[in-house]
Design a protein around this motif. Structure first.
Motif, PDB file in Angstrom:
ATOM      1  N   LEU A  24     -22.565 -15.419  -7.267  1.00  0.00           N
ATOM      2  CA  LEU A  24     -21.450 -14.471  -7.247  1.00  0.00           C
ATOM      3  C   LEU A  24     -21.493 -13.607  -5.991  1.00  0.00           C
ATOM      4  O   LEU A  24     -20.448 -13.202  -5.471  1.00  0.00           O
ATOM      5  CB  LEU A  24     -21.489 -13.563  -8.485  1.00  0.00           C
ATOM      6  CG  LEU A  24     -21.043 -14.161  -9.821  1.00  0.00           C
ATOM      7  CD1 LEU A  24     -21.111 -13.091 -10.906  1.00  0.00           C
ATOM      8  CD2 LEU A  24     -19.643 -14.751  -9.741  1.00  0.00           C
ATOM      9  N   GLY A  25     -22.689 -13.332  -5.497  1.00  0.00           N
ATOM     10  CA  GLY A  25     -22.824 -12.503  -4.300  1.00  0.00           C
ATOM     11  C   GLY A  25     -22.282 -13.149  -3.042  1.00  0.00           C
ATOM     12  O   GLY A  25     -22.154 -12.478  -2.009  1.00  0.00           O
ATOM     13  N   MET A  26     -21.950 -14.439  -3.106  1.00  0.00           N
ATOM     14  CA  MET A  26     -21.333 -15.118  -1.970  1.00  0.00           C
ATOM     15  C   MET A  26     -19.818 -15.008  -1.994  1.00  0.00           C
ATOM     16  O   MET A  26     -19.159 -15.409  -1.032  1.00  0.00           O
ATOM     17  CB  MET A  26     -21.729 -16.602  -1.956  1.00  0.00           C
ATOM     18  CG  MET A  26     -23.158 -16.880  -1.564  1.00  0.00           C
ATOM     19  SD  MET A  26     -23.544 -18.667  -1.510  1.00  0.00           S
ATOM     20  CE  MET A  26     -22.476 -19.227  -0.164  1.00  0.00           C
ATOM     21  N   THR A  27     -19.260 -14.503  -3.080  1.00  0.00           N
ATOM     22  CA  THR A  27     -17.805 -14.457  -3.222  1.00  0.00           C
ATOM     23  C   THR A  27     -17.254 -13.120  -2.746  1.00  0.00           C
ATOM     24  O   THR A  27     -17.938 -12.090  -2.806  1.00  0.00           O
ATOM     25  CB  THR A  27     -17.394 -14.682  -4.688  1.00  0.00           C
ATOM     26  OG1 THR A  27     -17.809 -13.556  -5.488  1.00  0.00           O
ATOM     27  CG2 THR A  27     -18.037 -15.959  -5.240  1.00  0.00           C
ATOM     28  N   GLU A  28     -16.021 -13.136  -2.294  1.00  0.00           N
ATOM     29  CA  GLU A  28     -15.419 -11.914  -1.745  1.00  0.00           C
ATOM     30  C   GLU A  28     -15.392 -10.749  -2.738  1.00  0.00           C
ATOM     31  O   GLU A  28     -15.699  -9.614  -2.363  1.00  0.00           O
ATOM     32  CB  GLU A  28     -13.997 -12.216  -1.257  1.00  0.00           C
ATOM     33  CG  GLU A  28     -13.343 -11.053  -0.550  1.00  0.00           C
ATOM     34  CD  GLU A  28     -11.992 -11.405   0.047  1.00  0.00           C
ATOM     35  OE1 GLU A  28     -11.279 -10.492   0.503  1.00  0.00           O
ATOM     36  OE2 GLU A  28     -11.645 -12.608   0.053  1.00  0.00           O
ATOM     37  N   PRO A  29     -15.062 -10.963  -4.017  1.00  0.00           N
ATOM     38  CA  PRO A  29     -15.022  -9.824  -4.940  1.00  0.00           C
ATOM     39  C   PRO A  29     -16.380  -9.166  -5.182  1.00  0.00           C
ATOM     40  O   PRO A  29     -16.432  -8.012  -5.605  1.00  0.00           O
ATOM     41  CB  PRO A  29     -14.481 -10.440  -6.237  1.00  0.00           C
ATOM     42  CG  PRO A  29     -13.792 -11.686  -5.823  1.00  0.00           C
ATOM     43  CD  PRO A  29     -14.581 -12.204  -4.667  1.00  0.00           C
ATOM     44  N   HIS A  30     -17.460  -9.885  -4.938  1.00  0.00           N
ATOM     45  CA  HIS A  30     -18.776  -9.355  -5.328  1.00  0.00           C
ATOM     46  C   HIS A  30     -19.783  -9.233  -4.193  1.00  0.00           C
ATOM     47  O   HIS A  30     -20.919  -8.836  -4.419  1.00  0.00           O
ATOM     48  CB  HIS A  30     -19.365 -10.234  -6.436  1.00  0.00           C
ATOM     49  CG  HIS A  30     -18.515 -10.281  -7.664  1.00  0.00           C
ATOM     50  ND1 HIS A  30     -18.245  -9.164  -8.431  1.00  0.00           N
ATOM     51  CD2 HIS A  30     -17.831 -11.304  -8.250  1.00  0.00           C
ATOM     52  CE1 HIS A  30     -17.455  -9.493  -9.438  1.00  0.00           C
ATOM     53  NE2 HIS A  30     -17.185 -10.781  -9.349  1.00  0.00           N
ATOM     54  N   TYR A  31     -19.363  -9.550  -2.957  1.00  0.00           N
ATOM     55  CA  TYR A  31     -20.298  -9.425  -1.832  1.00  0.00           C
ATOM     56  C   TYR A  31     -20.751  -7.974  -1.664  1.00  0.00           C
ATOM     57  O   TYR A  31     -21.884  -7.706  -1.276  1.00  0.00           O
ATOM     58  CB  TYR A  31     -19.640  -9.929  -0.547  1.00  0.00           C
ATOM     59  CG  TYR A  31     -20.571  -9.904   0.642  1.00  0.00           C
ATOM     60  CD1 TYR A  31     -21.619 -10.824   0.749  1.00  0.00           C
ATOM     61  CD2 TYR A  31     -20.419  -8.967   1.660  1.00  0.00           C
ATOM     62  CE1 TYR A  31     -22.480 -10.810   1.829  1.00  0.00           C
ATOM     63  CE2 TYR A  31     -21.274  -8.947   2.749  1.00  0.00           C
ATOM     64  CZ  TYR A  31     -22.312  -9.874   2.833  1.00  0.00           C
ATOM     65  OH  TYR A  31     -23.188  -9.852   3.910  1.00  0.00           O
ATOM     66  N   GLN A  32     -19.857  -7.030  -1.985  1.00  0.00           N
ATOM     67  CA  GLN A  32     -20.182  -5.599  -1.923  1.00  0.00           C
ATOM     68  C   GLN A  32     -20.074  -4.977  -3.317  1.00  0.00           C
ATOM     69  O   GLN A  32     -19.633  -3.848  -3.465  1.00  0.00           O
ATOM     70  CB  GLN A  32     -19.210  -4.893  -0.965  1.00  0.00           C
ATOM     71  CG  GLN A  32     -19.253  -5.396   0.462  1.00  0.00           C
ATOM     72  CD  GLN A  32     -20.467  -4.902   1.230  1.00  0.00           C
ATOM     73  OE1 GLN A  32     -21.340  -4.246   0.686  1.00  0.00           O
ATOM     74  NE2 GLN A  32     -20.535  -5.219   2.514  1.00  0.00           N
ATOM     75  N   HIS A  33     -20.507  -5.720  -4.328  1.00  0.00           N
ATOM     76  CA  HIS A  33     -20.352  -5.261  -5.712  1.00  0.00           C
ATOM     77  C   HIS A  33     -21.090  -3.960  -5.972  1.00  0.00           C
ATOM     78  O   HIS A  33     -20.584  -3.075  -6.667  1.00  0.00           O
ATOM     79  CB  HIS A  33     -20.869  -6.345  -6.665  1.00  0.00           C
ATOM     80  CG  HIS A  33     -20.717  -6.000  -8.118  1.00  0.00           C
ATOM     81  ND1 HIS A  33     -19.581  -6.309  -8.832  1.00  0.00           N
ATOM     82  CD2 HIS A  33     -21.552  -5.360  -8.984  1.00  0.00           C
ATOM     83  CE1 HIS A  33     -19.710  -5.878 -10.076  1.00  0.00           C
ATOM     84  NE2 HIS A  33     -20.899  -5.307 -10.195  1.00  0.00           N
ATOM     85  N   HIS A  34     -22.291  -3.837  -5.449  1.00  0.00           N
ATOM     86  CA  HIS A  34     -23.129  -2.658  -5.687  1.00  0.00           C
ATOM     87  C   HIS A  34     -23.305  -1.899  -4.378  1.00  0.00           C
ATOM     88  O   HIS A  34     -23.661  -2.477  -3.354  1.00  0.00           O
ATOM     89  CB  HIS A  34     -24.493  -3.103  -6.241  1.00  0.00           C
ATOM     90  CG  HIS A  34     -25.332  -1.986  -6.773  1.00  0.00           C
ATOM     91  ND1 HIS A  34     -26.053  -1.148  -5.960  1.00  0.00           N
ATOM     92  CD2 HIS A  34     -25.565  -1.554  -8.042  1.00  0.00           C
ATOM     93  CE1 HIS A  34     -26.712  -0.267  -6.697  1.00  0.00           C
ATOM     94  NE2 HIS A  34     -26.426  -0.488  -7.967  1.00  0.00           N
ATOM     95  N   ALA A  35     -23.088  -0.594  -4.421  1.00  0.00           N
ATOM     96  CA  ALA A  35     -23.073   0.204  -3.195  1.00  0.00           C
ATOM     97  C   ALA A  35     -24.419   0.225  -2.483  1.00  0.00           C
ATOM     98  O   ALA A  35     -24.478   0.280  -1.250  1.00  0.00           O
ATOM     99  CB  ALA A  35     -22.627   1.626  -3.514  1.00  0.00           C
TER     100      ALA A  35
END
Length: 254
Positions: free
Chosen positions: A118-129
């Motif tokens: 999921l961390g490779m996807t646009e919605p979640h690359y910056q999921h956590h500050a």
């Protein structure tokens, strides 16, 4: 604190210290070296395969609401190539588990495989500050997703660890069965690690159902950008160790 786990991620934001780098290297150097030697030496040796009769029909995703929702989540934000990688990863993971007779939580394993990038996807690359690691970002996203669906905190924390640890070069069984299987399976699909344990017919069937498309190029480009933007991450360490070459030299793509 074990590198990749939630407590480590919270304290470091995913940045490797010099001590962490040395710990990862010392923990993984010998097993990774052994796997690499076998990976290339046995690439064209049919007798080396262990599961000559294994087929995709033998390996079905668990029929649960959580797995179906994880599949929908993965499909909602991932490219076709990344979706196929996540599904191939699950087949390899459950295949390894069957071959080794490992007791595991099939639902947790399936959800972890489906959501591990999921961390490779646009919605979640910056999921956590406060996270500078794509595997950590994906782990935070998966944990939040699971809690929204009623998972207990301990189980959601376990999901986090399994996903986040998959970027370690080596995860032993002692570090958790599902984490071990996910790391081995993702590595198998990306660079061919332990690919000799699967018959060519199994791999061909897998690639027919879930073709690689431009996955290799996507993975190389993503990790190179990650190494630039997050230079202290585990991804950066892997890139510096020749990841691009390992992807391109995967001997188990046909």
């Amino acid at each position: 604190m074990q590198i990749g786990r939630q407590a480590w991620m919270a304290q470091t934001s995913g940045d490797l210290s010099l001590k962490d780098r040395m710990a990862l290297l010392s923990h993984s150097l010998l097993p990774v070296l052994k796997q690499s030697v076998k990976m290339y030496a046995l690439a064209h040796c049919p007798k080396a395969t262990v599961q000559g009769s294994l087929t995709l029909d033998d390996l079905c995703l668990p029929d649960s609401a959580e797995v179906k929702q994880a599949l929908e989540k993965m499909q909602s934000c991932s490219s076709d190539a990344l979706q196929n990688h996540c599904l191939r990863t699950w087949y390899y993971a459950i295949g390894f588990a069957r071959m080794q007779g490992l007791k595991r939580d099939d639902e947790l394993l399936a959800v972890s495989c489906l959501l591990h990038d999921l961390g490779m996807t646009e919605p979640h690359y910056q999921h956590h500050a406060n996270c500078r690691c794509f595997a950590g970002q994906g782990a935070y996203a998966a944990k939040d997703w699971s809690i929204e669906r009623g998972w207990t905190i301990p189980r959601a924390d376990q999901l986090f660890d399994v996903i986040s640890m998959h970027m370690n070069p080596h995860v032993s069984l002692d570090e958790g069965t599902e984490a071990h299987l996910l790391q081995q399976a993702a590595s198998c699909d990306v660079i061919g690690s332990r690919g000799f344990e699967f018959a060519p017919q199994f791999r061909q069937q897998l690639f027919q159902h879930y073709p690689r498309l431009d996955f290799n190029q996507q993975m190389i480009e993503f990790t190179q950008q990650e190494a630039i933007h997050r230079p202290k991450s585990r991804t950066a360490m892997v890139v510096q160790s020749g990841f691009k070459q390992l992807v391109n030299l995967n001997p188990y793509l046909d």
